[in-house]
Design a protein around this motif. Sequence first.
Motif, short mmCIF file in Angstrom:
data_model
loop_
_atom_site.label_atom_id
_atom_site.label_comp_id
_atom_site.label_asym_id
_atom_site.label_seq_id
_atom_site.Cartn_x
_atom_site.Cartn_y
_atom_site.Cartn_z
N ASP A 5 -2.38 -8.28 -6.20
CA ASP A 5 -2.45 -9.60 -6.82
C ASP A 5 -1.65 -10.64 -6.03
O ASP A 5 -2.14 -11.74 -5.76
N GLU A 6 -0.42 -10.30 -5.66
CA GLU A 6 0.43 -11.29 -5.00
C GLU A 6 -0.05 -11.65 -3.60
O GLU A 6 0.02 -12.81 -3.18
N LEU A 7 -0.55 -10.64 -2.86
CA LEU A 7 -0.98 -10.89 -1.49
C LEU A 7 -2.46 -11.22 -1.40
O LEU A 7 -3.02 -11.32 -0.30
N ASP A 8 -3.10 -11.38 -2.56
CA ASP A 8 -4.50 -11.83 -2.64
C ASP A 8 -5.42 -10.93 -1.81
O ASP A 8 -6.14 -11.38 -0.92
N THR A 9 -5.38 -9.64 -2.13
CA THR A 9 -6.23 -8.68 -1.44
C THR A 9 -6.75 -7.68 -2.46
O THR A 9 -6.39 -7.72 -3.64
N THR A 10 -7.62 -6.78 -2.03
CA THR A 10 -8.17 -5.79 -2.94
C THR A 10 -7.20 -4.63 -3.13
O THR A 10 -6.31 -4.40 -2.29
N VAL A 11 -7.39 -3.90 -4.22
CA VAL A 11 -6.55 -2.72 -4.46
C VAL A 11 -6.77 -1.69 -3.35
O VAL A 11 -5.83 -1.03 -2.90
N SER A 12 -8.02 -1.55 -2.90
CA SER A 12 -8.31 -0.60 -1.83
C SER A 12 -7.56 -0.96 -0.55
O SER A 12 -7.00 -0.09 0.13
N ALA A 13 -7.51 -2.25 -0.23
CA ALA A 13 -6.77 -2.68 0.96
C ALA A 13 -5.27 -2.47 0.77
O ALA A 13 -4.56 -2.06 1.70
N ALA A 14 -4.78 -2.74 -0.44
CA ALA A 14 -3.35 -2.56 -0.71
C ALA A 14 -2.93 -1.10 -0.60
O ALA A 14 -1.75 -0.81 -0.32
N GLN A 15 -3.88 -0.18 -0.77
CA GLN A 15 -3.57 1.25 -0.64
C GLN A 15 -3.09 1.60 0.77
O GLN A 15 -2.46 2.64 0.98
N TRP A 16 -3.37 0.72 1.74
CA TRP A 16 -2.91 0.97 3.10
C TRP A 16 -1.39 0.98 3.20
O TRP A 16 -0.82 1.54 4.13
N THR A 17 -0.72 0.36 2.24
CA THR A 17 0.75 0.42 2.25
C THR A 17 1.24 1.84 2.03
O THR A 17 2.31 2.22 2.53
N LEU A 18 0.47 2.64 1.29
CA LEU A 18 0.79 4.05 1.11
C LEU A 18 0.27 4.89 2.27
O LEU A 18 0.97 5.76 2.80
N SER A 19 -0.97 4.62 2.68
CA SER A 19 -1.59 5.40 3.75
C SER A 19 -0.83 5.25 5.07
O SER A 19 -0.63 6.22 5.80
N ALA A 20 -0.41 4.02 5.39
CA ALA A 20 0.30 3.78 6.64
C ALA A 20 1.63 4.53 6.67
O ALA A 20 2.03 5.09 7.70
N TYR A 21 2.31 4.54 5.54
CA TYR A 21 3.59 5.25 5.45
C TYR A 21 3.38 6.75 5.64
O TYR A 21 4.10 7.40 6.41
N MET A 22 2.39 7.31 4.92
CA MET A 22 2.10 8.74 5.04
C MET A 22 1.67 9.10 6.45
O MET A 22 1.99 10.17 6.96
N LEU A 23 0.95 8.19 7.10
CA LEU A 23 0.50 8.43 8.47
C LEU A 23 1.70 8.60 9.40
O LEU A 23 1.76 9.54 10.19
N ALA A 24 2.66 7.68 9.30
CA ALA A 24 3.84 7.75 10.16
C ALA A 24 4.69 8.97 9.86
O ALA A 24 5.15 9.68 10.77
N VAL A 25 4.90 9.24 8.58
CA VAL A 25 5.74 10.38 8.19
C VAL A 25 5.09 11.70 8.60
O VAL A 25 5.72 12.56 9.22
N GLY A 26 3.82 11.85 8.25
CA GLY A 26 3.15 13.13 8.47
C GLY A 26 3.06 13.54 9.93
O GLY A 26 3.16 14.73 10.25
N CYS A 27 2.88 12.58 10.83
CA CYS A 27 2.66 12.96 12.23
C CYS A 27 3.94 13.00 13.05
O CYS A 27 3.91 13.42 14.22
N LEU A 28 5.08 12.60 12.48
CA LEU A 28 6.31 12.54 13.27
C LEU A 28 7.39 13.52 12.81
O LEU A 28 8.46 13.57 13.42
N PHE A 29 7.15 14.28 11.75
CA PHE A 29 8.17 15.22 11.27
C PHE A 29 8.57 16.23 12.35
O PHE A 29 9.76 16.46 12.59
N ILE A 30 7.58 16.86 12.98
CA ILE A 30 7.89 17.89 13.98
C ILE A 30 8.65 17.28 15.14
O ILE A 30 9.65 17.83 15.62
N VAL A 31 8.20 16.11 15.60
CA VAL A 31 8.87 15.44 16.72
C VAL A 31 10.30 15.06 16.33
O VAL A 31 11.25 15.28 17.09
N GLY A 32 10.47 14.51 15.13
CA GLY A 32 11.80 14.10 14.69
C GLY A 32 12.77 15.26 14.60
O GLY A 32 13.92 15.16 15.03
N GLY A 33 12.30 16.39 14.06
CA GLY A 33 13.17 17.55 13.94
C GLY A 33 13.62 18.08 15.28
O GLY A 33 14.80 18.40 15.49
#
Length: 462
Positions: free
Chosen positions: A45-73
Motif C-alpha cells: 500500500d505505501e509503496l504503491d505496488t502489488t502484493v506479488s511485487a512486494a513479496q520480492w522483499t522476502l524472496s530477495a532476502y531468502m535468495l541472499a541468505v540461502g546461497c551464501l551460508f556455505i561461503v560465509g561459514g
Amino acid sequence: MGSTAVSAPRRTTKQTGVFLAASLALFCIQLDFFALNLAIPGISDELDTTVSAAQWTLSAYMLAVGCLFIVGGRLGDLLGRRPVLLAGTGLFAAASVGCALAPSLGVLVVARIVQGAGAALIFPVSVSVITNAFPGETRARALGAMFGIANVGTALGPFVGGGFTDGPGWRWIFWLLAPLSALSLLIALRYVPDSRDESAPRQIDLPGCLAVVTSLAALTLAVERGSAWGWDHARTLALFGVAVVAGGLFVLRERTCPHPLVDFRLFRNIRFDLVTVMGSVANMGYAVTVFLATLQLQQVRGLSAILSGTVFLAPAVMVACSGPIGAWLSGRMRATSVMALAGLIAGTGMIGLSWAWSWWFYLPVFTWCALGLGLGWTFASVATQQVVSPARAGEASGVVLTALVTLGAIGLAAVAAAITSLTPETGPEHAYDLILRVGGTVILTSTALSLLARHKLSPRGL
C-alpha cells in the motif's frame, strides 16, 4: 573425612560478551524475517505496488541468505571469525537503516539483499564463534541458550510485525533492528576474539564459491517464485536447470580441488548426516506451521495482525526454552534420540493443530508443537557442532544451515502451491488443516526412517 564440592566452571567476562554478541545478532535475524511476513500488505500500500511485487522483499532476502551460508561459514574458518562476524553485523545494521528509509520498492529490495548477505555471514560464524569460545563441557549449553534467544525472535516476529503494521508502520521493524544489531556489533568489537582453521591455507576456492552460489541462487529463486510464475513456466524450468548444472560443477570441483570449500568427507559421518536430515525436516515443519498459523488466525478466525501475533506469545516462550532444553538433553540422550523426541512432539502437534478449534485446546497444542519444532531445528545446529572439529565449525554450520533454509523454502513453496490448488475446492479452512496433517505425518515418518537408518548404519553412534 571431608568432602570437596566440585562446581561447574564459571563463565568468563569475555565468554559472556561473545555469547551476548552472537545471541543478539541471531535474534535480530530471526525477528527480521518473521516480522516482515505480516508487513507485506502494508509495504504494498505505501509503496504503491502489488502484493506479488512486494513479496520480492522476502524472496530477495531468502535468495541472499540461502546461497551464501556455505561461503560465509567457510570464510570465517579461513579468514577469521571475528572480522567476518563484524562485517556481517555491520552490513545487517546498515542495510536495516536502508530498508527503513527506502523510498521505493526497488531500493527496498536491494537493501534486503544486502541485509540477507549480512545475515548469511552472521549465522554460521556465530555458531563457530561460540563453538571455539566455550570448552566442550559448556559448549552445548552455550549453543542451546544462544538458539533459545534466537528462537524468541522467531516466535515474536509475528507479534512485532503485526503490532508495527497496525500501528506506526512497517518501517519501524527496521528502525528496531538497526540499533539492536549495532549494539551487537559494539559488543563483538569489544569481546569477540579471533579464531580460524589454522590447518588450512588462506586460499579461497573461488570457482567453488561461484558454482555453489549460482546453484543455490537459481534453486532458491525458482522455489520462491515458482508458484507466482508457474511451475511449468520456461523461466522456472530454466532456473531449475541452472541449479542442477551448477550444482554438478560444484561437486566435480570440490572432489578435485586441493583446498575445497566443502570437504565431502564430512558426509561420511553418519551422525552428522542423520542429524542434518532430521533437523532440516523439523525446520521445514517450523516454517510451514508459523506460516499456516498466521493465515489461519487472520483468515479463518478473523483476528487482527496484532491479536494474531499475541497468540504466538505462549509458543514463543516454549520455543525460547527449546534451546536450553536441547542442551540439557544432550548430556543424557544420544543426539538422534533427542531429534526423534522433537519429531514426535512436532508431528503430533501439527496434526493436533488441524483438529484444535476451541481456544482452550488450540493454545496448548500450538505451544506443544512449538516445543518440538523449536527443539528440532535448534538441536540440529548444536549436535552437528559436537561431531566436527572446532577448526571446521564454520564449514559444518554453513552446510547445515544451507540444508535447513533450502528445505524450509521448498516447504513454503509447496504449501503455497497446495493452498492455491485446494482452496477453490475445499476453502482455506480445510486446506490449512489438510496441509498440517500431511506435514505432521511427514515429520513422524521421517523420524521413524531416521531411527531405522541409525540402527542399521550406526548402532553405536549418536
